[in-house]
Design a protein around this motif. Structure first.
Motif, PDB file in Angstrom:
ATOM      1  N   GLU A 184       0.858  -1.195   0.000  1.00  0.00           N
ATOM      2  CA  GLU A 184       0.000   0.000   0.000  1.00  0.00           C
ATOM      3  C   GLU A 184       0.885   1.234   0.000  1.00  0.00           C
ATOM      4  O   GLU A 184       1.798   1.355   0.825  1.00  0.00           O
ATOM      5  N   LEU A 185       0.609   2.155  -0.919  1.00  0.00           N
ATOM      6  CA  LEU A 185       1.344   3.412  -1.029  1.00  0.00           C
ATOM      7  C   LEU A 185       0.324   4.540  -0.939  1.00  0.00           C
ATOM      8  O   LEU A 185      -0.426   4.790  -1.880  1.00  0.00           O
ATOM      9  N   ALA A 186       0.291   5.206   0.205  1.00  0.00           N
ATOM     10  CA  ALA A 186      -0.785   6.163   0.487  1.00  0.00           C
ATOM     11  C   ALA A 186      -0.453   7.590   0.112  1.00  0.00           C
ATOM     12  O   ALA A 186      -1.326   8.463   0.234  1.00  0.00           O
ATOM     13  N   VAL A 187       0.772   7.897  -0.309  1.00  0.00           N
ATOM     14  CA  VAL A 187       1.158   9.276  -0.609  1.00  0.00           C
ATOM     15  C   VAL A 187       1.895   9.314  -1.938  1.00  0.00           C
ATOM     16  O   VAL A 187       2.287   8.282  -2.484  1.00  0.00           O
ATOM     17  N   LYS A 188       2.085  10.539  -2.438  1.00  0.00           N
ATOM     18  CA  LYS A 188       2.849  10.752  -3.654  1.00  0.00           C
ATOM     19  C   LYS A 188       3.697  12.016  -3.488  1.00  0.00           C
ATOM     20  O   LYS A 188       3.477  12.808  -2.558  1.00  0.00           O
ATOM     21  N   ALA A 189       4.644  12.198  -4.376  1.00  0.00           N
ATOM     22  CA  ALA A 189       5.557  13.332  -4.281  1.00  0.00           C
ATOM     23  C   ALA A 189       4.789  14.646  -4.369  1.00  0.00           C
ATOM     24  O   ALA A 189       3.886  14.804  -5.187  1.00  0.00           O
ATOM     25  N   GLY A 190       5.161  15.595  -3.507  1.00  0.00           N
ATOM     26  CA  GLY A 190       4.511  16.897  -3.472  1.00  0.00           C
ATOM     27  C   GLY A 190       3.337  16.990  -2.524  1.00  0.00           C
ATOM     28  O   GLY A 190       2.806  18.077  -2.313  1.00  0.00           O
ATOM     29  N   GLN A 191       2.933  15.880  -1.941  1.00  0.00           N
ATOM     30  CA  GLN A 191       1.761  15.872  -1.053  1.00  0.00           C
ATOM     31  C   GLN A 191       2.153  16.296   0.351  1.00  0.00           C
ATOM     32  O   GLN A 191       3.203  15.911   0.866  1.00  0.00           O
ATOM     33  N   ARG A 192       1.301  17.086   0.978  1.00  0.00           N
ATOM     34  CA  ARG A 192       1.501  17.470   2.376  1.00  0.00           C
ATOM     35  C   ARG A 192       0.895  16.402   3.286  1.00  0.00           C
ATOM     36  O   ARG A 192      -0.205  15.909   3.019  1.00  0.00           O
ATOM     37  N   VAL A 193       1.605  16.071   4.347  1.00  0.00           N
ATOM     38  CA  VAL A 193       1.147  15.052   5.291  1.00  0.00           C
ATOM     39  C   VAL A 193       1.221  15.617   6.703  1.00  0.00           C
ATOM     40  O   VAL A 193       1.960  16.564   6.976  1.00  0.00           O
ATOM     41  N   GLN A 194       0.441  15.008   7.584  1.00  0.00           N
ATOM     42  CA  GLN A 194       0.432  15.371   8.988  1.00  0.00           C
ATOM     43  C   GLN A 194       1.228  14.345   9.795  1.00  0.00           C
ATOM     44  O   GLN A 194       1.472  13.224   9.342  1.00  0.00           O
ATOM     45  N   ALA A 195       1.633  14.749  10.975  1.00  0.00           N
ATOM     46  CA  ALA A 195       2.386  13.835  11.833  1.00  0.00           C
ATOM     47  C   ALA A 195       1.536  12.611  12.165  1.00  0.00           C
ATOM     48  O   ALA A 195       0.377  12.735  12.557  1.00  0.00           O
ATOM     49  N   GLY A 196       2.109  11.427  11.995  1.00  0.00           N
ATOM     50  CA  GLY A 196       1.403  10.180  12.269  1.00  0.00           C
ATOM     51  C   GLY A 196       0.565   9.663  11.124  1.00  0.00           C
ATOM     52  O   GLY A 196      -0.027   8.584  11.236  1.00  0.00           O
ATOM     53  N   GLN A 197       0.512  10.393  10.015  1.00  0.00           N
ATOM     54  CA  GLN A 197      -0.293   9.946   8.873  1.00  0.00           C
ATOM     55  C   GLN A 197       0.362   8.744   8.204  1.00  0.00           C
ATOM     56  O   GLN A 197       1.589   8.653   8.092  1.00  0.00           O
ATOM     57  N   LEU A 198      -0.483   7.806   7.739  1.00  0.00           N
ATOM     58  CA  LEU A 198       0.013   6.613   7.059  1.00  0.00           C
ATOM     59  C   LEU A 198       0.684   6.997   5.745  1.00  0.00           C
ATOM     60  O   LEU A 198       0.108   7.699   4.920  1.00  0.00           O
ATOM     61  N   LEU A 199       1.925   6.522   5.555  1.00  0.00           N
ATOM     62  CA  LEU A 199       2.668   6.778   4.326  1.00  0.00           C
ATOM     63  C   LEU A 199       2.635   5.565   3.401  1.00  0.00           C
ATOM     64  O   LEU A 199       2.306   5.684   2.230  1.00  0.00           O
ATOM     65  N   LEU A 200       2.984   4.418   3.925  1.00  0.00           N
ATOM     66  CA  LEU A 200       2.935   3.188   3.142  1.00  0.00           C
ATOM     67  C   LEU A 200       2.884   2.006   4.092  1.00  0.00           C
ATOM     68  O   LEU A 200       3.123   2.128   5.293  1.00  0.00           O
ATOM     69  N   ARG A 201       2.547   0.859   3.520  1.00  0.00           N
ATOM     70  CA  ARG A 201       2.414  -0.356   4.320  1.00  0.00           C
ATOM     71  C   ARG A 201       3.127  -1.498   3.600  1.00  0.00           C
ATOM     72  O   ARG A 201       3.013  -1.658   2.376  1.00  0.00           O
ATOM     73  N   LEU A 202       3.866  -2.286   4.375  1.00  0.00           N
ATOM     74  CA  LEU A 202       4.551  -3.461   3.856  1.00  0.00           C
ATOM     75  C   LEU A 202       3.767  -4.718   4.195  1.00  0.00           C
ATOM     76  O   LEU A 202       2.933  -4.721   5.110  1.00  0.00           O
ATOM     77  N   ASP A 203       4.038  -5.769   3.461  1.00  0.00           N
ATOM     78  CA  ASP A 203       3.378  -7.051   3.699  1.00  0.00           C
ATOM     79  C   ASP A 203       3.795  -7.581   5.075  1.00  0.00           C
ATOM     80  O   ASP A 203       4.958  -7.905   5.311  1.00  0.00           O
ATOM     81  N   ALA A 204       2.818  -7.671   5.991  1.00  0.00           N
ATOM     82  CA  ALA A 204       3.105  -8.053   7.374  1.00  0.00           C
ATOM     83  C   ALA A 204       2.463  -9.379   7.747  1.00  0.00           C
ATOM     84  O   ALA A 204       2.304  -9.663   8.942  1.00  0.00           O
ATOM     85  N   ARG A 205       2.112 -10.214   6.796  1.00  0.00           N
ATOM     86  CA  ARG A 205       1.432 -11.469   7.127  1.00  0.00           C
ATOM     87  C   ARG A 205       2.311 -12.396   7.959  1.00  0.00           C
ATOM     88  O   ARG A 205       1.861 -12.984   8.946  1.00  0.00           O
ATOM     89  N   THR A 206       3.573 -12.519   7.588  1.00  0.00           N
ATOM     90  CA  THR A 206       4.471 -13.393   8.355  1.00  0.00           C
ATOM     91  C   THR A 206       4.666 -12.861   9.766  1.00  0.00           C
ATOM     92  O   THR A 206       4.636 -13.629  10.745  1.00  0.00           O
ATOM     93  N   ALA A 207       4.860 -11.559   9.907  1.00  0.00           N
ATOM     94  CA  ALA A 207       5.044 -10.969  11.228  1.00  0.00           C
ATOM     95  C   ALA A 207       3.786 -11.112  12.075  1.00  0.00           C
ATOM     96  O   ALA A 207       3.864 -11.374  13.285  1.00  0.00           O
ATOM     97  N   ASP A 208       2.608 -10.959  11.466  1.00  0.00           N
ATOM     98  CA  ASP A 208       1.364 -11.120  12.216  1.00  0.00           C
ATOM     99  C   ASP A 208       1.189 -12.564  12.697  1.00  0.00           C
ATOM    100  O   ASP A 208       0.731 -12.806  13.827  1.00  0.00           O
ATOM    101  N   GLN A 209       1.569 -13.510  11.863  1.00  0.00           N
ATOM    102  CA  GLN A 209       1.474 -14.919  12.269  1.00  0.00           C
ATOM    103  C   GLN A 209       2.445 -15.224  13.408  1.00  0.00           C
ATOM    104  O   GLN A 209       2.097 -15.967  14.342  1.00  0.00           O
ATOM    105  N   ASN A 210       3.634 -14.672  13.354  1.00  0.00           N
ATOM    106  CA  ASN A 210       4.589 -14.874  14.449  1.00  0.00           C
ATOM    107  C   ASN A 210       4.071 -14.248  15.740  1.00  0.00           C
ATOM    108  O   ASN A 210       4.212 -14.830  16.826  1.00  0.00           O
ATOM    109  N   ALA A 211       3.444 -13.090  15.622  1.00  0.00           N
ATOM    110  CA  ALA A 211       2.894 -12.444  16.821  1.00  0.00           C
ATOM    111  C   ALA A 211       1.758 -13.273  17.402  1.00  0.00           C
ATOM    112  O   ALA A 211       1.639 -13.409  18.630  1.00  0.00           O
ATOM    113  N   ALA A 212       0.916 -13.854  16.527  1.00  0.00           N
ATOM    114  CA  ALA A 212      -0.173 -14.700  17.024  1.00  0.00           C
ATOM    115  C   ALA A 212       0.374 -15.951  17.711  1.00  0.00           C
ATOM    116  O   ALA A 212      -0.164 -16.392  18.742  1.00  0.00           O
ATOM    117  N   ALA A 213       1.450 -16.539  17.157  1.00  0.00           N
ATOM    118  CA  ALA A 213       2.044 -17.726  17.775  1.00  0.00           C
ATOM    119  C   ALA A 213       2.622 -17.407  19.150  1.00  0.00           C
ATOM    120  O   ALA A 213       2.463 -18.182  20.104  1.00  0.00           O
TER     121      ALA A 213
END
Length: 352
Positions: A65-94
């Motif tokens: 997921e890529l939530a921003v583009k060049a030239g865009q104004r963002v606020q502190a804490g705003q989502l910028l991008l997301r990486l595939d976290a399925r493996t990490a989520d499964q490890n956390a559940a285990a």
């Protein structure tokens, strides 16, 4: 006799110089004038952000997921991008499941230890049996603490797959696209704070005086209006000298709210000529010409000058700042050369 007079008149025109030829061709020309600010000299600089961050990946994963583009104004804490976290989520559940198992074992060990204490008080078991139950209880308790720490680390690892803005700013660059593989340390995007900009220039060591900060003026040639000459909020002279170039870096903080000012933009720092040393290293004298004399053809910028025999010659030049109806010529022209003020008429002038 008439032929002799006509020949004499023709020779007089040829011997009279270029100015008469220009007048005969109906091309007005003016000499290029020396440009510059009396008593001051300028040094080229660059606008840079005081706070600029290259956001990099801390964990591997594909960009989903890529939530921003060049030239865009963002606020502190705003989502910028997301990486595939399925493996990490499964490890956390285990790890969470392991925490629950350890807590269940601790409950059993706690009840067993309480029973052993009651039996020991009634003298039904030995001290060794009580100590064994106590050791089992402490081991289970330590196991729960360790599993909870691992669960916290797993949740933190999972959270690293979500990248958020560390502060409010502008996205300067996004070098990744959906599907790219992010690795630890790989830049994902660049963010800067537009409210904290400064002009940085390298000055020769010989012109840096103790009182230099009080007389510096900032010029932004690419900005129109009053913002072209902003008043610096603070001027800082770095206490180090570059050993290779023998220059000192000067930083002038810009006021906030300047429209059209971005990092990487060309700027100038104007300094008063306090002594001969400053004058000796001043930028070579430039010239200025009327703005109407400039010719722009595609990517070429030129000026028609009066050549040999008074004929117009198109010459490529490099322009500087514009002041009123005149423009500064940085290279390609010297003071005193005749510049034709009507480039359209000069382009139609017949060649000899």
């Amino acid at each position: 006799m008439l032929k002799i007079r006509l020949l004499a008149l023709f020779l007089a025109v040829l011997l009279s110089g270029g100015a008469n030829v220009v007048l005969a061709a109906n091309l007005a020309a003016v000499p290029a004038q020396a440009a510059g600010t009396p008593g001051r000299t300028s040094f080229d600089g660059t606008v840079e952000a005081v706070r600029q961050t290259v956001v990099a990946a801390q964990v591997p994963g594909a960009v989903v997921e890529l939530a921003v583009k060049a030239g865009q104004r963002v606020q502190a804490g705003q989502l910028l991008l997301r990486l595939d976290a399925r493996t990490a989520d499964q490890n956390a559940a285990a790890v969470d499941a392991q925490v629950q198992a350890a807590q269940a074992a601790l409950e059993v060990a706690t009840r067993e230890y309480q029973r052993q204490q009651q039996l020991h008080q009634k003298k039904y078991i030995s001290q060794a049996a009580l100590e064994q139950a106590q050791a089992q209880f402490k081991a289970n308790k330590a196991q729960v603490t360790a599993q909870m720490a691992q669960a916290g680390a797993a949740r933190t690892q999972s959270g690293l797959h979500t990248v958020r803005a560390p502060y409010a700013g502008v996205i300067a660059e996004v070098p990744v696209v959906l599907g790219d593989m992010a690795m630890p340390g790989k830049p994902l995007l660049t963010l800067y704070d537009p409210n904290a900009l400064r002009v940085t220039a390298a000055l020769p060591q010989s012109v840096v005086q103790p009182e230099i900060a009080s007389g510096i003026q900032v010029e932004l040639p690419g900005v129109v209006g009053t913002a072209q000459w902003p008043q610096p909020l603070r001027v800082q002279v770095l206490p180090t000298v570059d050993a290779g170039t023998h220059t000192v870096q000067i930083r002038a903080d810009l006021p906030t709210g300047l429209a059209g000012v971005v990092p990487g933009q060309f700027a100038r720092l104007w300094l008063p000529l306090a002594d001969r040393a400053a004058a000796a290293v001043a930028r070579p004298g430039t010239v200025s010409v009327p703005l109407q004399a400039v010719v722009r053809r595609a990517e070429m910028t030129g000026i028609y000058v009066q050549g040999e025999g008074g004929q117009p010659r198109l010459r490529q030049v490099r322009l500087g700042r514009t002041s009123g109806d005149r423009v500064e010529v940085l290279s390609g022209l010297t003071a005193g050369e005749n510049v034709i003020t009507d480039p359209a008429a000069a382009s139609r002038a017949p060649a000899q």
